[in-house]
Scaffold this motif. Structure first.
Motif, PDB file in Angstrom:
ATOM      1  N   HIS A   1      -6.065   2.634   3.590  1.00 17.09           N
ATOM      2  CA  HIS A   1      -4.616   2.860   3.691  1.00 17.09           C
ATOM      3  C   HIS A   1      -3.877   1.549   3.935  1.00 17.09           C
ATOM      4  O   HIS A   1      -2.854   1.281   3.309  1.00 17.09           O
ATOM      5  CB  HIS A   1      -4.312   3.844   4.831  1.00 17.09           C
TER       6      HIS A   1
ATOM      7  N   CYS B   1      -1.354  -0.142   1.271  1.00 15.88           N
ATOM      8  CA  CYS B   1       0.050  -0.332   1.654  1.00 15.88           C
ATOM      9  C   CYS B   1       0.461  -1.799   1.591  1.00 15.88           C
ATOM     10  O   CYS B   1       1.631  -2.110   1.428  1.00 15.88           O
ATOM     11  CB  CYS B   1       0.325   0.250   3.043  1.00 15.88           C
TER      12      CYS B   1
ATOM     13  N   GLU C   1       6.975   2.909  13.778  1.00 14.28           N
ATOM     14  CA  GLU C   1       6.315   4.191  13.524  1.00 14.28           C
ATOM     15  C   GLU C   1       4.793   4.076  13.497  1.00 14.28           C
ATOM     16  O   GLU C   1       4.238   3.007  13.204  1.00 14.28           O
ATOM     17  CB  GLU C   1       6.774   4.741  12.177  1.00 14.28           C
TER      18      GLU C   1
ATOM     19  N   SER D   1      -2.921   7.568  13.882  1.00 10.90           N
ATOM     20  CA  SER D   1      -3.744   8.722  14.238  1.00 10.90           C
ATOM     21  C   SER D   1      -4.945   8.290  15.076  1.00 10.90           C
ATOM     22  O   SER D   1      -5.709   7.414  14.680  1.00 10.90           O
ATOM     23  CB  SER D   1      -4.224   9.428  12.973  1.00 10.90           C
TER      24      SER D   1
ATOM     25  N   ALA E   1       7.959   2.184   9.377  1.00 14.17           N
ATOM     26  CA  ALA E   1       6.519   1.898   9.323  1.00 14.17           C
ATOM     27  C   ALA E   1       6.257   0.779   8.318  1.00 14.17           C
ATOM     28  O   ALA E   1       6.121  -0.388   8.674  1.00 14.17           O
ATOM     29  CB  ALA E   1       5.737   3.164   8.972  1.00 14.17           C
TER      30      ALA E   1
HETATM   31  C1  LIG Z   1      -0.068   1.999   6.690  1.00 13.85           C
HETATM   32  C2  LIG Z   1       0.514   3.260   7.239  1.00 13.85           C
HETATM   33  C3  LIG Z   1      -0.272   4.094   8.020  1.00 13.85           C
HETATM   34  C4  LIG Z   1       0.238   5.275   8.572  1.00 13.85           C
HETATM   35  N1  LIG Z   1      -0.538   6.047   9.393  1.00 13.85           N
HETATM   36  C5  LIG Z   1       0.021   7.107  10.045  1.00 13.85           C
HETATM   37  C6  LIG Z   1      -0.721   7.835  11.025  1.00 13.85           C
HETATM   38  O1  LIG Z   1      -1.879   7.541  11.295  1.00 13.85           O
HETATM   39  N2  LIG Z   1      -0.096   8.874  11.658  1.00 13.85           N
HETATM   40  C7  LIG Z   1       1.198   9.235  11.365  1.00 13.85           C
HETATM   41  O2  LIG Z   1       1.735  10.146  11.988  1.00 13.85           O
HETATM   42  N3  LIG Z   1       1.902   8.574  10.421  1.00 13.85           N
HETATM   43  C8  LIG Z   1       1.352   7.525   9.764  1.00 13.85           C
HETATM   44  N4  LIG Z   1       2.097   6.832   8.837  1.00 13.85           N
HETATM   45  C9  LIG Z   1       3.427   7.353   8.450  1.00 13.85           C
HETATM   46  C10 LIG Z   1       4.558   6.622   9.113  1.00 13.85           C
HETATM   47  O3  LIG Z   1       4.475   6.766  10.524  1.00 13.85           O
HETATM   48  C11 LIG Z   1       5.939   7.097   8.625  1.00 13.85           C
HETATM   49  O4  LIG Z   1       6.160   8.436   9.008  1.00 13.85           O
HETATM   50  C12 LIG Z   1       6.081   7.028   7.128  1.00 13.85           C
HETATM   51  O5  LIG Z   1       5.370   5.929   6.598  1.00 13.85           O
HETATM   52  C13 LIG Z   1       7.531   6.898   6.685  1.00 13.85           C
HETATM   53  O6  LIG Z   1       8.128   5.693   7.122  1.00 13.85           O
HETATM   54  P1  LIG Z   1       8.320   4.398   6.186  1.00 13.85           P
HETATM   55  O7  LIG Z   1       9.005   4.855   4.912  1.00 13.85           O
HETATM   56  O8  LIG Z   1       9.175   3.475   7.013  1.00 13.85           O
HETATM   57  O9  LIG Z   1       6.967   3.837   5.917  1.00 13.85           O
HETATM   58  C14 LIG Z   1       1.592   5.643   8.283  1.00 13.85           C
HETATM   59  C15 LIG Z   1       2.376   4.803   7.468  1.00 13.85           C
HETATM   60  C16 LIG Z   1       1.864   3.622   6.953  1.00 13.85           C
HETATM   61  C17 LIG Z   1       2.760   2.767   6.090  1.00 13.85           C
END
Ligand SMILES: Cc1cc2nc3c(=O)[nH]c(=O)nc-3n(C[C@H](O)[C@H](O)[C@H](O)COP(=O)(O)O)c2cc1C
Length: 358
Positions: A9, A13, A63, A94, A292
């Protein structure tokens, strides 16, 4: 292995385009009103805010992203150092990997060590809570980082696309209710890029959760991430990921749906990219905005503090240009909602015009 998945992941990303393509957050339809005569000095702007009663220097949440690997530990340390430095909130990724293998706990614990005073949010998937031993998992997740709040993440979209996904969400609401009644700290239910409709928000309020992190569509797409992950192994996963790439409720819409149908604390996230976006969701009524993906590369490449400083500066300018000395004042500034977002809200029984004059 979950650790491999987590490493995938992060790598995907960092190297692939995983952002929404044909769906947008709807924040481009949300306009703050420019005040040509702000009647204040730029120096008067105070971005401080509170999240679940905890004081922050700005209404910003890093996030949930990672944990479970050595690289993840490094990233969590950098993110947490920034959270401590700027007095903003942070979620760890997580915690499943460490709940299954205790020797990985330090990859999450590092966040608390680097941020002794920050508001830290633990993270566990609802699908994990639907398996046996959930009481112990909740307890350990909280203790691991001395969490100030616990996020239960909902990721039905991602699980449906992963070949090894946990797709049983039966009696999820009941389990959330049990967790909420057992825990002393705030419970946040969090989506991960597909948003939360008002119907769910109302149910979650009856389950006595404290907050919702909307995780709306328009930012990082988990269907996209999964489609890249399985690119070599399986054409079917790639196709599913492509087809569902832009699935979900746009962030502006889900934020308003949840705010208007419940009294819960709302964190707006999903495609928040600038301090103007932060200002917009605060004016809509969110208590904080979460980012995030935009923070991942800065964290890995060593310019995270500059990135966060820039974000807060943009919020400061937005506050100045709307004549808002404080975040409280910003909450009451008029907003015009146009286009797709207004149409969507009207179709769902909400009045987009109610923010325009106030
Ligand atoms: C690399 C990466 C890992 C993520 N891992 C988790 C996770 O383990 N648990 C979770 O609730 N959300 C996880 N997310 C989701 C983010 O917390 C967030 O809800 C989502 O990416 C939307 O925000 P953004 O558009 O700013 O990235 C992850 C996001 C990214 C980019």
């Amino acid at each position: 292995l979950i650790e491999n998945r987590k490493a995938d992941h992060i790598r995907i990303c960092l190297t692939k385009d995983v952002q929404a393509r044909r769906i947008t957050t709807g924040l481009e339809d949300v306009y703050l009103i420019h005040r040509a005569l702000p009647e204040m000095s730029f120096e008067d702007v105070d971005t401080s805010a509170s999240l679940f009663g905890h004081r922050l220097s700005a209404p910003v949440v890093i996030e949930a992203m990672t944990g479970g690997t050595l690289e993840a530990e490094r990233i969590n340390r950098v993110l947490a150092q920034a959270a401590e430095h700027f007095r903003i909130a942070m979620g760890v990724g997580s915690q499943r990997a460490a709940l299954e293998r205790r020797e990985l706990e330090h990859t999450f614990r590092v966040a608390r060590d680097a941020a002794p005073n920050a508001f830290l949010i633990g993270n566990i998937g609802l699908s994990q809570l639907l398996k046996k031993g959930w009481e112990d998992k909740v307890k350990r997740a909280v203790e691991m980082i001395e969490a100030d709040a616990l996020a239960i993440h909902l990721n039905a979209l991602q699980e449906a696309i992963q070949p090894e996904g946990d797709t049983n969400f039966k009696e999820g609401l009941e389990r959330i209710k049990e967790v909420a009644s057992n825990l002393q700290i705030p419970i946040i239910v969090k989506e991960t890029g597909a948003g939360i409709a008002y119907e769910e928000a109302k149910l979650l309020e009856t389950a006595k959760v404290n907050g919702i992190d909307v995780g709306g569509a328009g930012g990082t797409s988990w269907a996209a991430v999964e489609s890249y992950r399985e690119r070599r192994e399986s054409a079917k996963v790639r196709e599913l990921g492509e087809t569902f790439w832009d699935w979900g409720i746009p962030t502006a819409v889900t934020t308003i749906e949840v705010l208007k149908s419940t009294n819960l604390t709302v964190i707006a996230s999903g495609g928040i990219r600038t301090g103007i976006d932060v200002a917009k969701v605060i004016a809509l009524g969110a208590e904080a905005a979460g980012l995030a993906w935009p923070l991942l590369k800065p964290a890995v490449e060593g310019y995270l503090k500059d990135a966060i400083r820039g974000l807060i500066e943009e919020l400061r300018v937005s506050m100045f240009l709307t004549g808002s000395k404080t975040v409280k004042e910003l909450e009451h500034k008029p907003i015009v909602i146009t286009g797709k977002t207004a149409q969507w809200l009207r179709a769902r029984g909400f009045n987009p015009e109610e923010y325009a004059i106030r």
